[in-house]
Design a protein around this motif. Sequence first.
Motif, mmCIF file in Angstrom:
data_model
loop_
_atom_site.group_PDB
_atom_site.id
_atom_site.type_symbol
_atom_site.label_atom_id
_atom_site.label_comp_id
_atom_site.label_asym_id
_atom_site.label_seq_id
_atom_site.Cartn_x
_atom_site.Cartn_y
_atom_site.Cartn_z
ATOM 1 N N ASP A 211 -4.785 21.924 -8.717
ATOM 2 C CA ASP A 211 -5.340 20.903 -9.572
ATOM 3 C C ASP A 211 -5.603 19.793 -8.699
ATOM 4 O O ASP A 211 -6.661 19.033 -9.082
ATOM 5 C CB ASP A 211 -4.235 20.717 -10.767
ATOM 6 C CG ASP A 211 -4.196 21.644 -11.837
ATOM 7 O OD1 ASP A 211 -4.870 22.486 -11.769
ATOM 8 O OD2 ASP A 211 -3.477 21.301 -12.757
ATOM 9 N N VAL A 212 -5.020 19.327 -7.660
ATOM 10 C CA VAL A 212 -5.077 18.101 -7.071
ATOM 11 C C VAL A 212 -6.409 18.345 -6.202
ATOM 12 O O VAL A 212 -7.256 17.606 -6.191
ATOM 13 C CB VAL A 212 -3.774 17.793 -5.955
ATOM 14 C CG1 VAL A 212 -4.257 16.587 -5.060
ATOM 15 C CG2 VAL A 212 -2.822 17.522 -6.861
ATOM 16 N N ALA A 213 -6.644 19.631 -5.818
ATOM 17 C CA ALA A 213 -7.685 20.014 -4.916
ATOM 18 C C ALA A 213 -8.953 19.797 -5.604
ATOM 19 O O ALA A 213 -9.924 19.429 -5.215
ATOM 20 C CB ALA A 213 -7.387 21.232 -4.311
ATOM 21 N N ASN A 214 -8.877 20.125 -6.905
ATOM 22 C CA ASN A 214 -9.932 20.135 -7.694
ATOM 23 C C ASN A 214 -10.323 18.782 -8.395
ATOM 24 O O ASN A 214 -11.597 18.265 -8.631
ATOM 25 C CB ASN A 214 -9.741 21.039 -8.996
ATOM 26 C CG ASN A 214 -9.997 22.524 -8.688
ATOM 27 O OD1 ASN A 214 -10.544 22.767 -7.866
ATOM 28 N ND2 ASN A 214 -9.096 23.393 -9.347
ATOM 29 N N ARG B 205 0.926 -1.437 0.130
ATOM 30 C CA ARG B 205 0.134 -0.044 0.002
ATOM 31 C C ARG B 205 0.751 1.280 -0.034
ATOM 32 O O ARG B 205 0.556 2.395 -0.926
ATOM 33 C CB ARG B 205 -0.894 0.002 1.345
ATOM 34 C CG ARG B 205 -1.986 0.920 1.211
ATOM 35 C CD ARG B 205 -2.913 0.554 2.252
ATOM 36 N NE ARG B 205 -3.981 -0.239 1.842
ATOM 37 C CZ ARG B 205 -4.585 -1.033 2.773
ATOM 38 N NH1 ARG B 205 -4.251 -1.225 3.995
ATOM 39 N NH2 ARG B 205 -5.676 -1.922 2.347
ATOM 40 N N ALA B 206 1.974 1.194 0.893
ATOM 41 C CA ALA B 206 3.020 2.368 0.949
ATOM 42 C C ALA B 206 3.501 2.582 -0.433
ATOM 43 O O ALA B 206 4.042 3.723 -0.656
ATOM 44 C CB ALA B 206 3.691 2.305 2.116
ATOM 45 N N TYR B 207 4.036 1.564 -0.863
ATOM 46 C CA TYR B 207 4.666 1.358 -2.421
ATOM 47 C C TYR B 207 3.638 2.226 -3.303
ATOM 48 O O TYR B 207 4.288 3.204 -4.055
ATOM 49 C CB TYR B 207 4.945 0.073 -2.879
ATOM 50 C CG TYR B 207 5.578 0.012 -3.923
ATOM 51 C CD1 TYR B 207 7.050 0.212 -4.274
ATOM 52 C CD2 TYR B 207 4.949 -0.369 -5.205
ATOM 53 C CE1 TYR B 207 7.845 0.194 -5.479
ATOM 54 C CE2 TYR B 207 5.381 -0.241 -6.499
ATOM 55 C CZ TYR B 207 6.697 -0.336 -6.502
ATOM 56 O OH TYR B 207 7.300 -0.118 -7.986
ATOM 57 N N LYS B 208 2.480 1.868 -3.424
ATOM 58 C CA LYS B 208 1.356 2.162 -4.443
ATOM 59 C C LYS B 208 1.284 3.815 -3.902
ATOM 60 O O LYS B 208 1.398 4.724 -4.942
ATOM 61 C CB LYS B 208 0.000 1.604 -4.188
ATOM 62 C CG LYS B 208 -0.803 1.999 -5.243
ATOM 63 C CD LYS B 208 -2.027 1.253 -5.267
ATOM 64 C CE LYS B 208 -2.857 1.378 -3.849
ATOM 65 N NZ LYS B 208 -4.104 0.589 -3.740
ATOM 66 N N PHE B 209 1.098 4.212 -2.623
ATOM 67 C CA PHE B 209 0.727 5.363 -2.458
ATOM 68 C C PHE B 209 2.202 6.353 -2.916
ATOM 69 O O PHE B 209 1.982 7.581 -3.198
ATOM 70 C CB PHE B 209 0.411 5.476 -0.903
ATOM 71 C CG PHE B 209 -0.909 5.310 -0.490
ATOM 72 C CD1 PHE B 209 -1.653 4.627 -1.446
ATOM 73 C CD2 PHE B 209 -1.240 5.199 0.427
ATOM 74 C CE1 PHE B 209 -3.053 4.165 -1.456
ATOM 75 C CE2 PHE B 209 -2.701 4.816 0.738
ATOM 76 C CZ PHE B 209 -3.382 4.153 -0.141
ATOM 77 N N LEU B 210 3.467 5.936 -2.589
ATOM 78 C CA LEU B 210 4.515 6.683 -2.856
ATOM 79 C C LEU B 210 4.580 7.196 -4.223
ATOM 80 O O LEU B 210 4.909 8.215 -4.908
ATOM 81 C CB LEU B 210 5.612 5.870 -2.529
ATOM 82 C CG LEU B 210 6.099 5.863 -1.131
ATOM 83 C CD1 LEU B 210 7.284 4.841 -0.753
ATOM 84 C CD2 LEU B 210 6.645 7.278 -0.432
ATOM 85 N N ILE B 211 4.206 6.062 -5.259
ATOM 86 C CA ILE B 211 4.188 6.200 -6.678
ATOM 87 C C ILE B 211 3.082 7.297 -7.022
ATOM 88 O O ILE B 211 3.499 8.128 -8.018
ATOM 89 C CB ILE B 211 4.259 4.932 -7.376
ATOM 90 C CG1 ILE B 211 5.307 3.891 -7.118
ATOM 91 C CG2 ILE B 211 3.827 5.108 -8.803
ATOM 92 C CD1 ILE B 211 5.974 3.066 -7.950
ATOM 93 N N GLN C 83 3.707 16.408 -8.612
ATOM 94 C CA GLN C 83 4.175 17.195 -9.659
ATOM 95 C C GLN C 83 3.058 18.247 -10.287
ATOM 96 O O GLN C 83 3.223 19.211 -11.117
ATOM 97 C CB GLN C 83 4.779 16.274 -10.668
ATOM 98 C CG GLN C 83 6.105 15.656 -10.402
ATOM 99 C CD GLN C 83 6.477 14.376 -11.291
ATOM 100 O OE1 GLN C 83 6.314 14.627 -12.563
ATOM 101 N NE2 GLN C 83 6.749 13.417 -10.767
ATOM 102 N N TRP C 84 1.895 17.937 -9.766
ATOM 103 C CA TRP C 84 0.727 18.825 -10.300
ATOM 104 C C TRP C 84 0.663 20.305 -9.424
ATOM 105 O O TRP C 84 0.965 19.983 -8.161
ATOM 106 C CB TRP C 84 -0.549 18.123 -10.171
ATOM 107 C CG TRP C 84 -0.784 16.997 -11.168
ATOM 108 C CD1 TRP C 84 0.135 16.308 -11.493
ATOM 109 C CD2 TRP C 84 -2.278 16.252 -11.367
ATOM 110 N NE1 TRP C 84 -0.662 15.193 -12.407
ATOM 111 C CE2 TRP C 84 -1.823 15.333 -12.130
ATOM 112 C CE3 TRP C 84 -3.254 16.550 -10.812
ATOM 113 C CZ2 TRP C 84 -2.861 14.499 -12.616
ATOM 114 C CZ3 TRP C 84 -4.328 15.655 -11.287
ATOM 115 C CH2 TRP C 84 -4.272 14.634 -12.041
#
Length: 197
Positions: free
Chosen positions: A151-154, A133-139, A146-147
Motif C-alpha cells: 500500500d505504501v509502495a503504491n 522534522r524528525a518528530y514529524k517523520f516519526l509520527i 501500520q499499512w
Amino acid sequence: MDVKSLLSEAGLEPATLDAVSTIDGLFLNWRRRASRRELGQAALATLDIPLDLPQLDVLFAIAGPLGEPDGGDGETMVGTVADRLSIDPSRASRMVSEMVEKGYARRAVSQADARRTIIELTAGGKAVVEAVRAYKFLIMGDFLSQWPKEDVANFVPLLLRFSQWLDHVGTATDSRAGEVAALAEAVKAATKDSEPA
C-alpha cells in the motif's frame, strides 16, 4: 444548479464524481486541521522548544525544503525566506532579525558574491529544524508502518501524480469551456436575482 448532474452531462463517470466529492471533503478537513497547525504545535510543545509557529517557519525557510532544489547556489538570503514563506521582504527581514537575535540564525557573507549577505542557521537553529522534522517523520512513519508495504509502495507514486492536478487547471478550463461558461452564467443569474431592490 445540480453539480452532479452538470458533471454527469460533462461525461464524468459516477465513480469519478464520487472520488472527486470524497477528495474535496478530505481536503476541506485537511485544510482546517493544517490551518490549526496541530503537528507543529505538538512538536514545539513536546520538544519544549521556546518558539512560536511563525518563528519555526522562518527557521525552516532558512534551512530550505528537503528534497527540492533551491534553484540557486544553495545560499539563503532574506529574499529567499520571503519567497519561501510568501511574505513581503520587509516582514521577512524583521523575522530573520528576530531569529538572529535569539541565536537561531546568523548573517554571513556569500561565498559566491562578497557583496551579498546570506542567512544561515546556527547549531541551535539546525537542532530545532532537525528535531521538528524528525518528530514529524516519526509520527508519519509510525502511521505508515501500520499499512501493508505494498500500500505504501503504491500510495507514494499515486500521491506524487495526484499532486500535479492543480497544474491541470488551465488545460481543464480550456477543454471544458462550455461547462465553465454555463457555471459563470448560473452564478450571474442567481446573484442578479438576489440583488437588493
